[in-house]
Write an enzyme that holds these catalytic residues in place. Structure first.
Site, short mmCIF file in Angstrom:
data_model
loop_
_atom_site.label_atom_id
_atom_site.label_comp_id
_atom_site.label_asym_id
_atom_site.label_seq_id
_atom_site.Cartn_x
_atom_site.Cartn_y
_atom_site.Cartn_z
N LYS A 1 0.41 -1.21 0.08
CA LYS A 1 -0.02 0.23 -0.06
C LYS A 1 0.60 1.19 0.00
O LYS A 1 1.08 1.46 0.97
CB LYS A 1 -1.25 0.28 0.70
CG LYS A 1 -1.84 1.24 1.14
CD LYS A 1 -2.95 1.66 2.65
CE LYS A 1 -1.95 3.02 2.80
NZ LYS A 1 -1.78 4.42 1.85
N GLU A 35 9.34 1.03 10.91
CA GLU A 35 10.69 2.11 10.17
C GLU A 35 9.80 3.82 10.35
O GLU A 35 8.76 3.68 9.73
CB GLU A 35 10.86 1.43 9.02
CG GLU A 35 11.79 0.04 9.33
CD GLU A 35 13.15 0.21 9.52
OE1 GLU A 35 13.34 0.78 10.66
OE2 GLU A 35 13.05 -0.85 9.92
N CYS A 73 13.85 10.27 6.91
CA CYS A 73 13.67 10.43 8.58
C CYS A 73 15.17 10.17 9.47
O CYS A 73 15.66 10.23 10.51
CB CYS A 73 12.82 8.93 8.43
SG CYS A 73 14.27 7.79 7.25
N GLU A 81 10.35 16.11 15.52
CA GLU A 81 10.97 15.68 13.91
C GLU A 81 10.46 17.02 13.02
O GLU A 81 8.38 17.00 12.75
CB GLU A 81 10.45 14.66 13.01
CG GLU A 81 11.37 13.89 11.42
CD GLU A 81 10.36 12.34 11.36
OE1 GLU A 81 9.33 12.55 11.53
OE2 GLU A 81 10.84 11.83 10.84
P1 NAD Z 1 2.12 7.86 6.98
O1 NAD Z 1 2.25 7.79 8.93
O2 NAD Z 1 1.27 9.53 7.78
O3 NAD Z 1 2.48 7.24 6.05
C1 NAD Z 1 2.98 6.30 6.14
C2 NAD Z 1 1.53 4.55 5.85
O4 NAD Z 1 0.59 4.69 6.16
C3 NAD Z 1 1.16 6.26 3.97
O5 NAD Z 1 0.66 4.68 3.43
C4 NAD Z 1 -0.13 5.65 5.02
O6 NAD Z 1 -1.47 5.95 3.57
C5 NAD Z 1 -0.30 4.55 5.81
N1 NAD Z 1 -1.27 4.56 7.33
C6 NAD Z 1 -1.52 5.72 7.72
N2 NAD Z 1 -2.54 5.53 8.31
C7 NAD Z 1 -2.61 4.86 8.36
C8 NAD Z 1 -3.54 3.58 9.17
N3 NAD Z 1 -4.32 3.28 10.36
N4 NAD Z 1 -3.71 2.25 8.84
C9 NAD Z 1 -2.36 1.55 7.60
N5 NAD Z 1 -1.46 3.05 7.16
C10 NAD Z 1 -1.84 3.82 6.89
O7 NAD Z 1 3.79 8.86 7.16
P2 NAD Z 1 3.88 9.94 6.29
O8 NAD Z 1 3.90 11.70 6.25
O9 NAD Z 1 4.10 9.34 4.59
O10 NAD Z 1 5.46 9.10 6.21
C11 NAD Z 1 6.66 10.74 6.69
C12 NAD Z 1 6.45 9.67 8.39
O11 NAD Z 1 7.50 9.02 8.10
C13 NAD Z 1 7.64 10.36 8.29
O12 NAD Z 1 7.26 10.19 10.24
C14 NAD Z 1 9.41 9.76 8.71
O13 NAD Z 1 10.35 9.77 9.38
C15 NAD Z 1 8.84 7.72 7.96
N6 NAD Z 1 9.56 7.65 8.00
C16 NAD Z 1 10.52 6.48 8.44
C17 NAD Z 1 11.69 5.75 7.51
C18 NAD Z 1 12.17 5.12 8.67
O14 NAD Z 1 12.70 3.76 7.84
N7 NAD Z 1 12.49 4.68 9.68
C19 NAD Z 1 11.25 6.51 5.74
C20 NAD Z 1 11.19 7.21 5.69
C21 NAD Z 1 9.68 7.66 6.45
#
Ligand code: NAD
Length: 476
Positions: A174, A249, A283, A380
């Site tokens: 997804k 992650e 991240c 962050e």
């Molecule tokens: P997000 O948490 O808003 O969304 C991530 C994914 O989760 C998307 O596909 C979203 O549609 C899905 N999602 C949202 N609500 C959900 C739910 N209730 N159930 C299941 N899936 C759901 O994050 P974002 O804004 O897309 O990305 C930014 C964040 O990701 C930042 O906090 C960043 O630090 C983190 N990040 C971490 C890493 C790592 O490897 N540690 C890498 C990249 C990004």
């Protein structure tokens, strides 16, 4: 004509039912260039059921040599399509084309690595006290949910799918609503390269609606999630009633520690891109810089000069280093942090404004005189903002580093080997580099301590995380 993209399920593109359509906006211009079908809960349910059938009826029991051959074929097909993948990413999320090309290549390399790993991935024989014969099996789990964010959509989709498939699972991927295009391309390319229908399903849709449905579906055995800490925590709660396996992650607020005995000029020249790359939407961004006081003033001067040299501009231009933020909402969120920094009297040594009238651009911003309780220091930001502070005492500095609830990545700059070893042991993070800013290596584990996550992507740790470990004892 507005290009339109569909779900990729059972080896074919399909309309969603009930999820509507998500507009796709080019962040460099602010203009809509297409739309993508969003899955409804019913689409998600049927994608999971058929992923389960594809797993049970063939993929699970494929001989390792055949599975490896198919995954090598996927890697080759990705290599044949690197430029197309990079262009999609550039337009979809405003990623500079040179970065998008590197990330497309990284995705292909990840498939090569795990294709190569299939044949050598095995259990152990264990001498047990009672005689007989004891051995372990690494068994696939079934349907793996791979939920990925919008900042590195293609490589993260690959580094979740490839080890899960190599270990013999099927995957329901997804992508984030803002960045579905390269995930859909991955599904199509992998299928045309020989991956059987249903083994990799790509289902865009709203996280709140179909994300929850994916996590809670009884056929989903493991959730591999990359995204924010808040959603990671929610996923863990949703997975808890059935004790589903999760790897998470999550966010970060990584330190960049510069000692006076280091090659601090090199640190100052290279550190801006350790936080501003991907316009700070990273991240692993080294967004808290700690500099030993003896070199603080000179370091800041050099860091600011290097920041001013960064090429901010059109992501389609190969010379561009920083593109726009991904969306108007993301820029508004970063600007709230900047307003808070202004209100608290921080010094803006560089940036703070919008460099272009069109698109969602923001200048790389260097903040000084930031207090330990300030939001910009603690939270962050996920935008091009860095805070630089001086330190006098190593132990007090490490205490401040570890006060963060995050623990993903970091850098230490020193030429004193004993100090380097002492500091890397003490910093609470899953990944740390000395005299470098690299965080991600295909062959090495990647993940966080504390609220930065659970489990590891990449390396052989990821493949282990997509299996159940069974112990077998045969009596003598
Ligand atoms: P997000 O948490 O808003 O969304 C991530 C994914 O989760 C998307 O596909 C979203 O549609 C899905 N999602 C949202 N609500 C959900 C739910 N209730 N159930 C299941 N899936 C759901 O994050 P974002 O804004 O897309 O990305 C930014 C964040 O990701 C930042 O906090 C960043 O630090 C983190 N990040 C971490 C890493 C790592 O490897 N540690 C890498 C990249 C990004």
């Amino acid at each position: 004509m507005t290009p339109s993209f569909e779900l990729f399920v059972d080896g074919a593109s399909r309309e969603g039912t009930g999820g509507g359509r998500i507009p796709l906006v080019n962040p460099a211009s602010g203009e809509q260039f297409g739309e993508v079908a969003a899955a409804g809960v019913g689409d998600m349910g049927s994608a999971i059921e058929s992923a389960h059938r594809a797993w049970e009826s063939g993929w699970r029991d494929l001989p390792p040599g055949k599975r490896a051959r198919i995954l090598f074929g996927v890697a080759r097909a990705l290599r044949d399509n690197l430029e197309a993948i990079a262009r999609l990413e550039q337009r979809n999320i405003g990623k500079p084309i040179s970065d998008a090309r590197d990330e497309a290549e990284l995705g292909a390399r990840v498939f090569e690595y795990y294709a190569g790993a299939v044949s050598g991935f095995c259990g152990q024989t264990i001498p047990v006290a009672r005689g007989g014969f004891d051995f372990t099996l690494r068994q696939p789990m079934g349907v793996v949910a791979a939920i990925v964010p919008w900042n590195f959509p293609f490589p993260i989709a690959c580094w979740k799918s490839a080890p899960a498939l190599a270990a013999g699972n099927s995957v329901v991927l997804k992508p984030a609503s803002l960045s579905p295009l390269t995930a859909l391309a991955l599904g199509r390319i992998a299928h045309h390269a020989g991956l059987p229908a249903g083994v990799l399903q790509v289902v865009p849709g709203s996280g709140a609606a179909v994300g929850d449905a994916l996590v809670t579906h009884p056929r989903t055995r493991k959730i591999s999630f990359t995204g924010s800490t808040a959603i990671g925590s929610r996923i863990m709660q949703l997975a808890a009633p059935d004790l589903k396996r999760v790897s998470l992650e999550l966010g970060g607020k990584s330190p960049n520690i510069v000692f006076a005995d280091s090659d601090w000029e090199r640190a100052a020249d290279t550190s801006p891109m350790s936080v501003f790359a991907n316009t700070g939407q990273d991240c692993c961004a080294r967004s808290r810089v700690f500099v030993e006081r003896a070199v603080y003033g000179r370091f800041v001067e050099r860091f600011v000069a290097a920041t001013r040299r960064l090429a901010v501009g059109d992501p389609a231009d190969p010379a561009t280093q920083l593109g726009p933020l991904v969306s108007a909402a993301q820029r508004a969120s970063v600007e709230e942090y900047l307003a808070d920094a202004r209100a608290r009297g921080s010094t803006f040594a560089a940036g703070g404004g919008r460099p272009r009238p069109e698109g969602f651009y923001l200048e790389p911003t260097v903040l000084l005189d930031v207090g330990p309780g300030d939001r910009c220091w603690r939270e962050e930001i996920f935008g091009p903002v860095v805070c630089i502070v001086p330190f006098d005492d190593e132990a007090a500095m490490i205490r401040e580093v570890n006060l963060s609830p995050y623990g993903l990545s970091g850098s230490v700059w020193t030429n004193d080997l004993r100090r380097a070893l002492r500091v890397v042991r003490q910093v609470e993070s899953g990944v740390i580099s000395v005299n470098s800013h690299s965080s991600v290596h295909v062959e090495a584990p990647f993940g966080g301590f504390k609220q930065s996550g659970i489990g590891r992507d990449l390396g052989m740790s990821a493949m282990e995380g997509y299996t159940e470990l069974k112990n077998v004892y045969i009596a003598d």
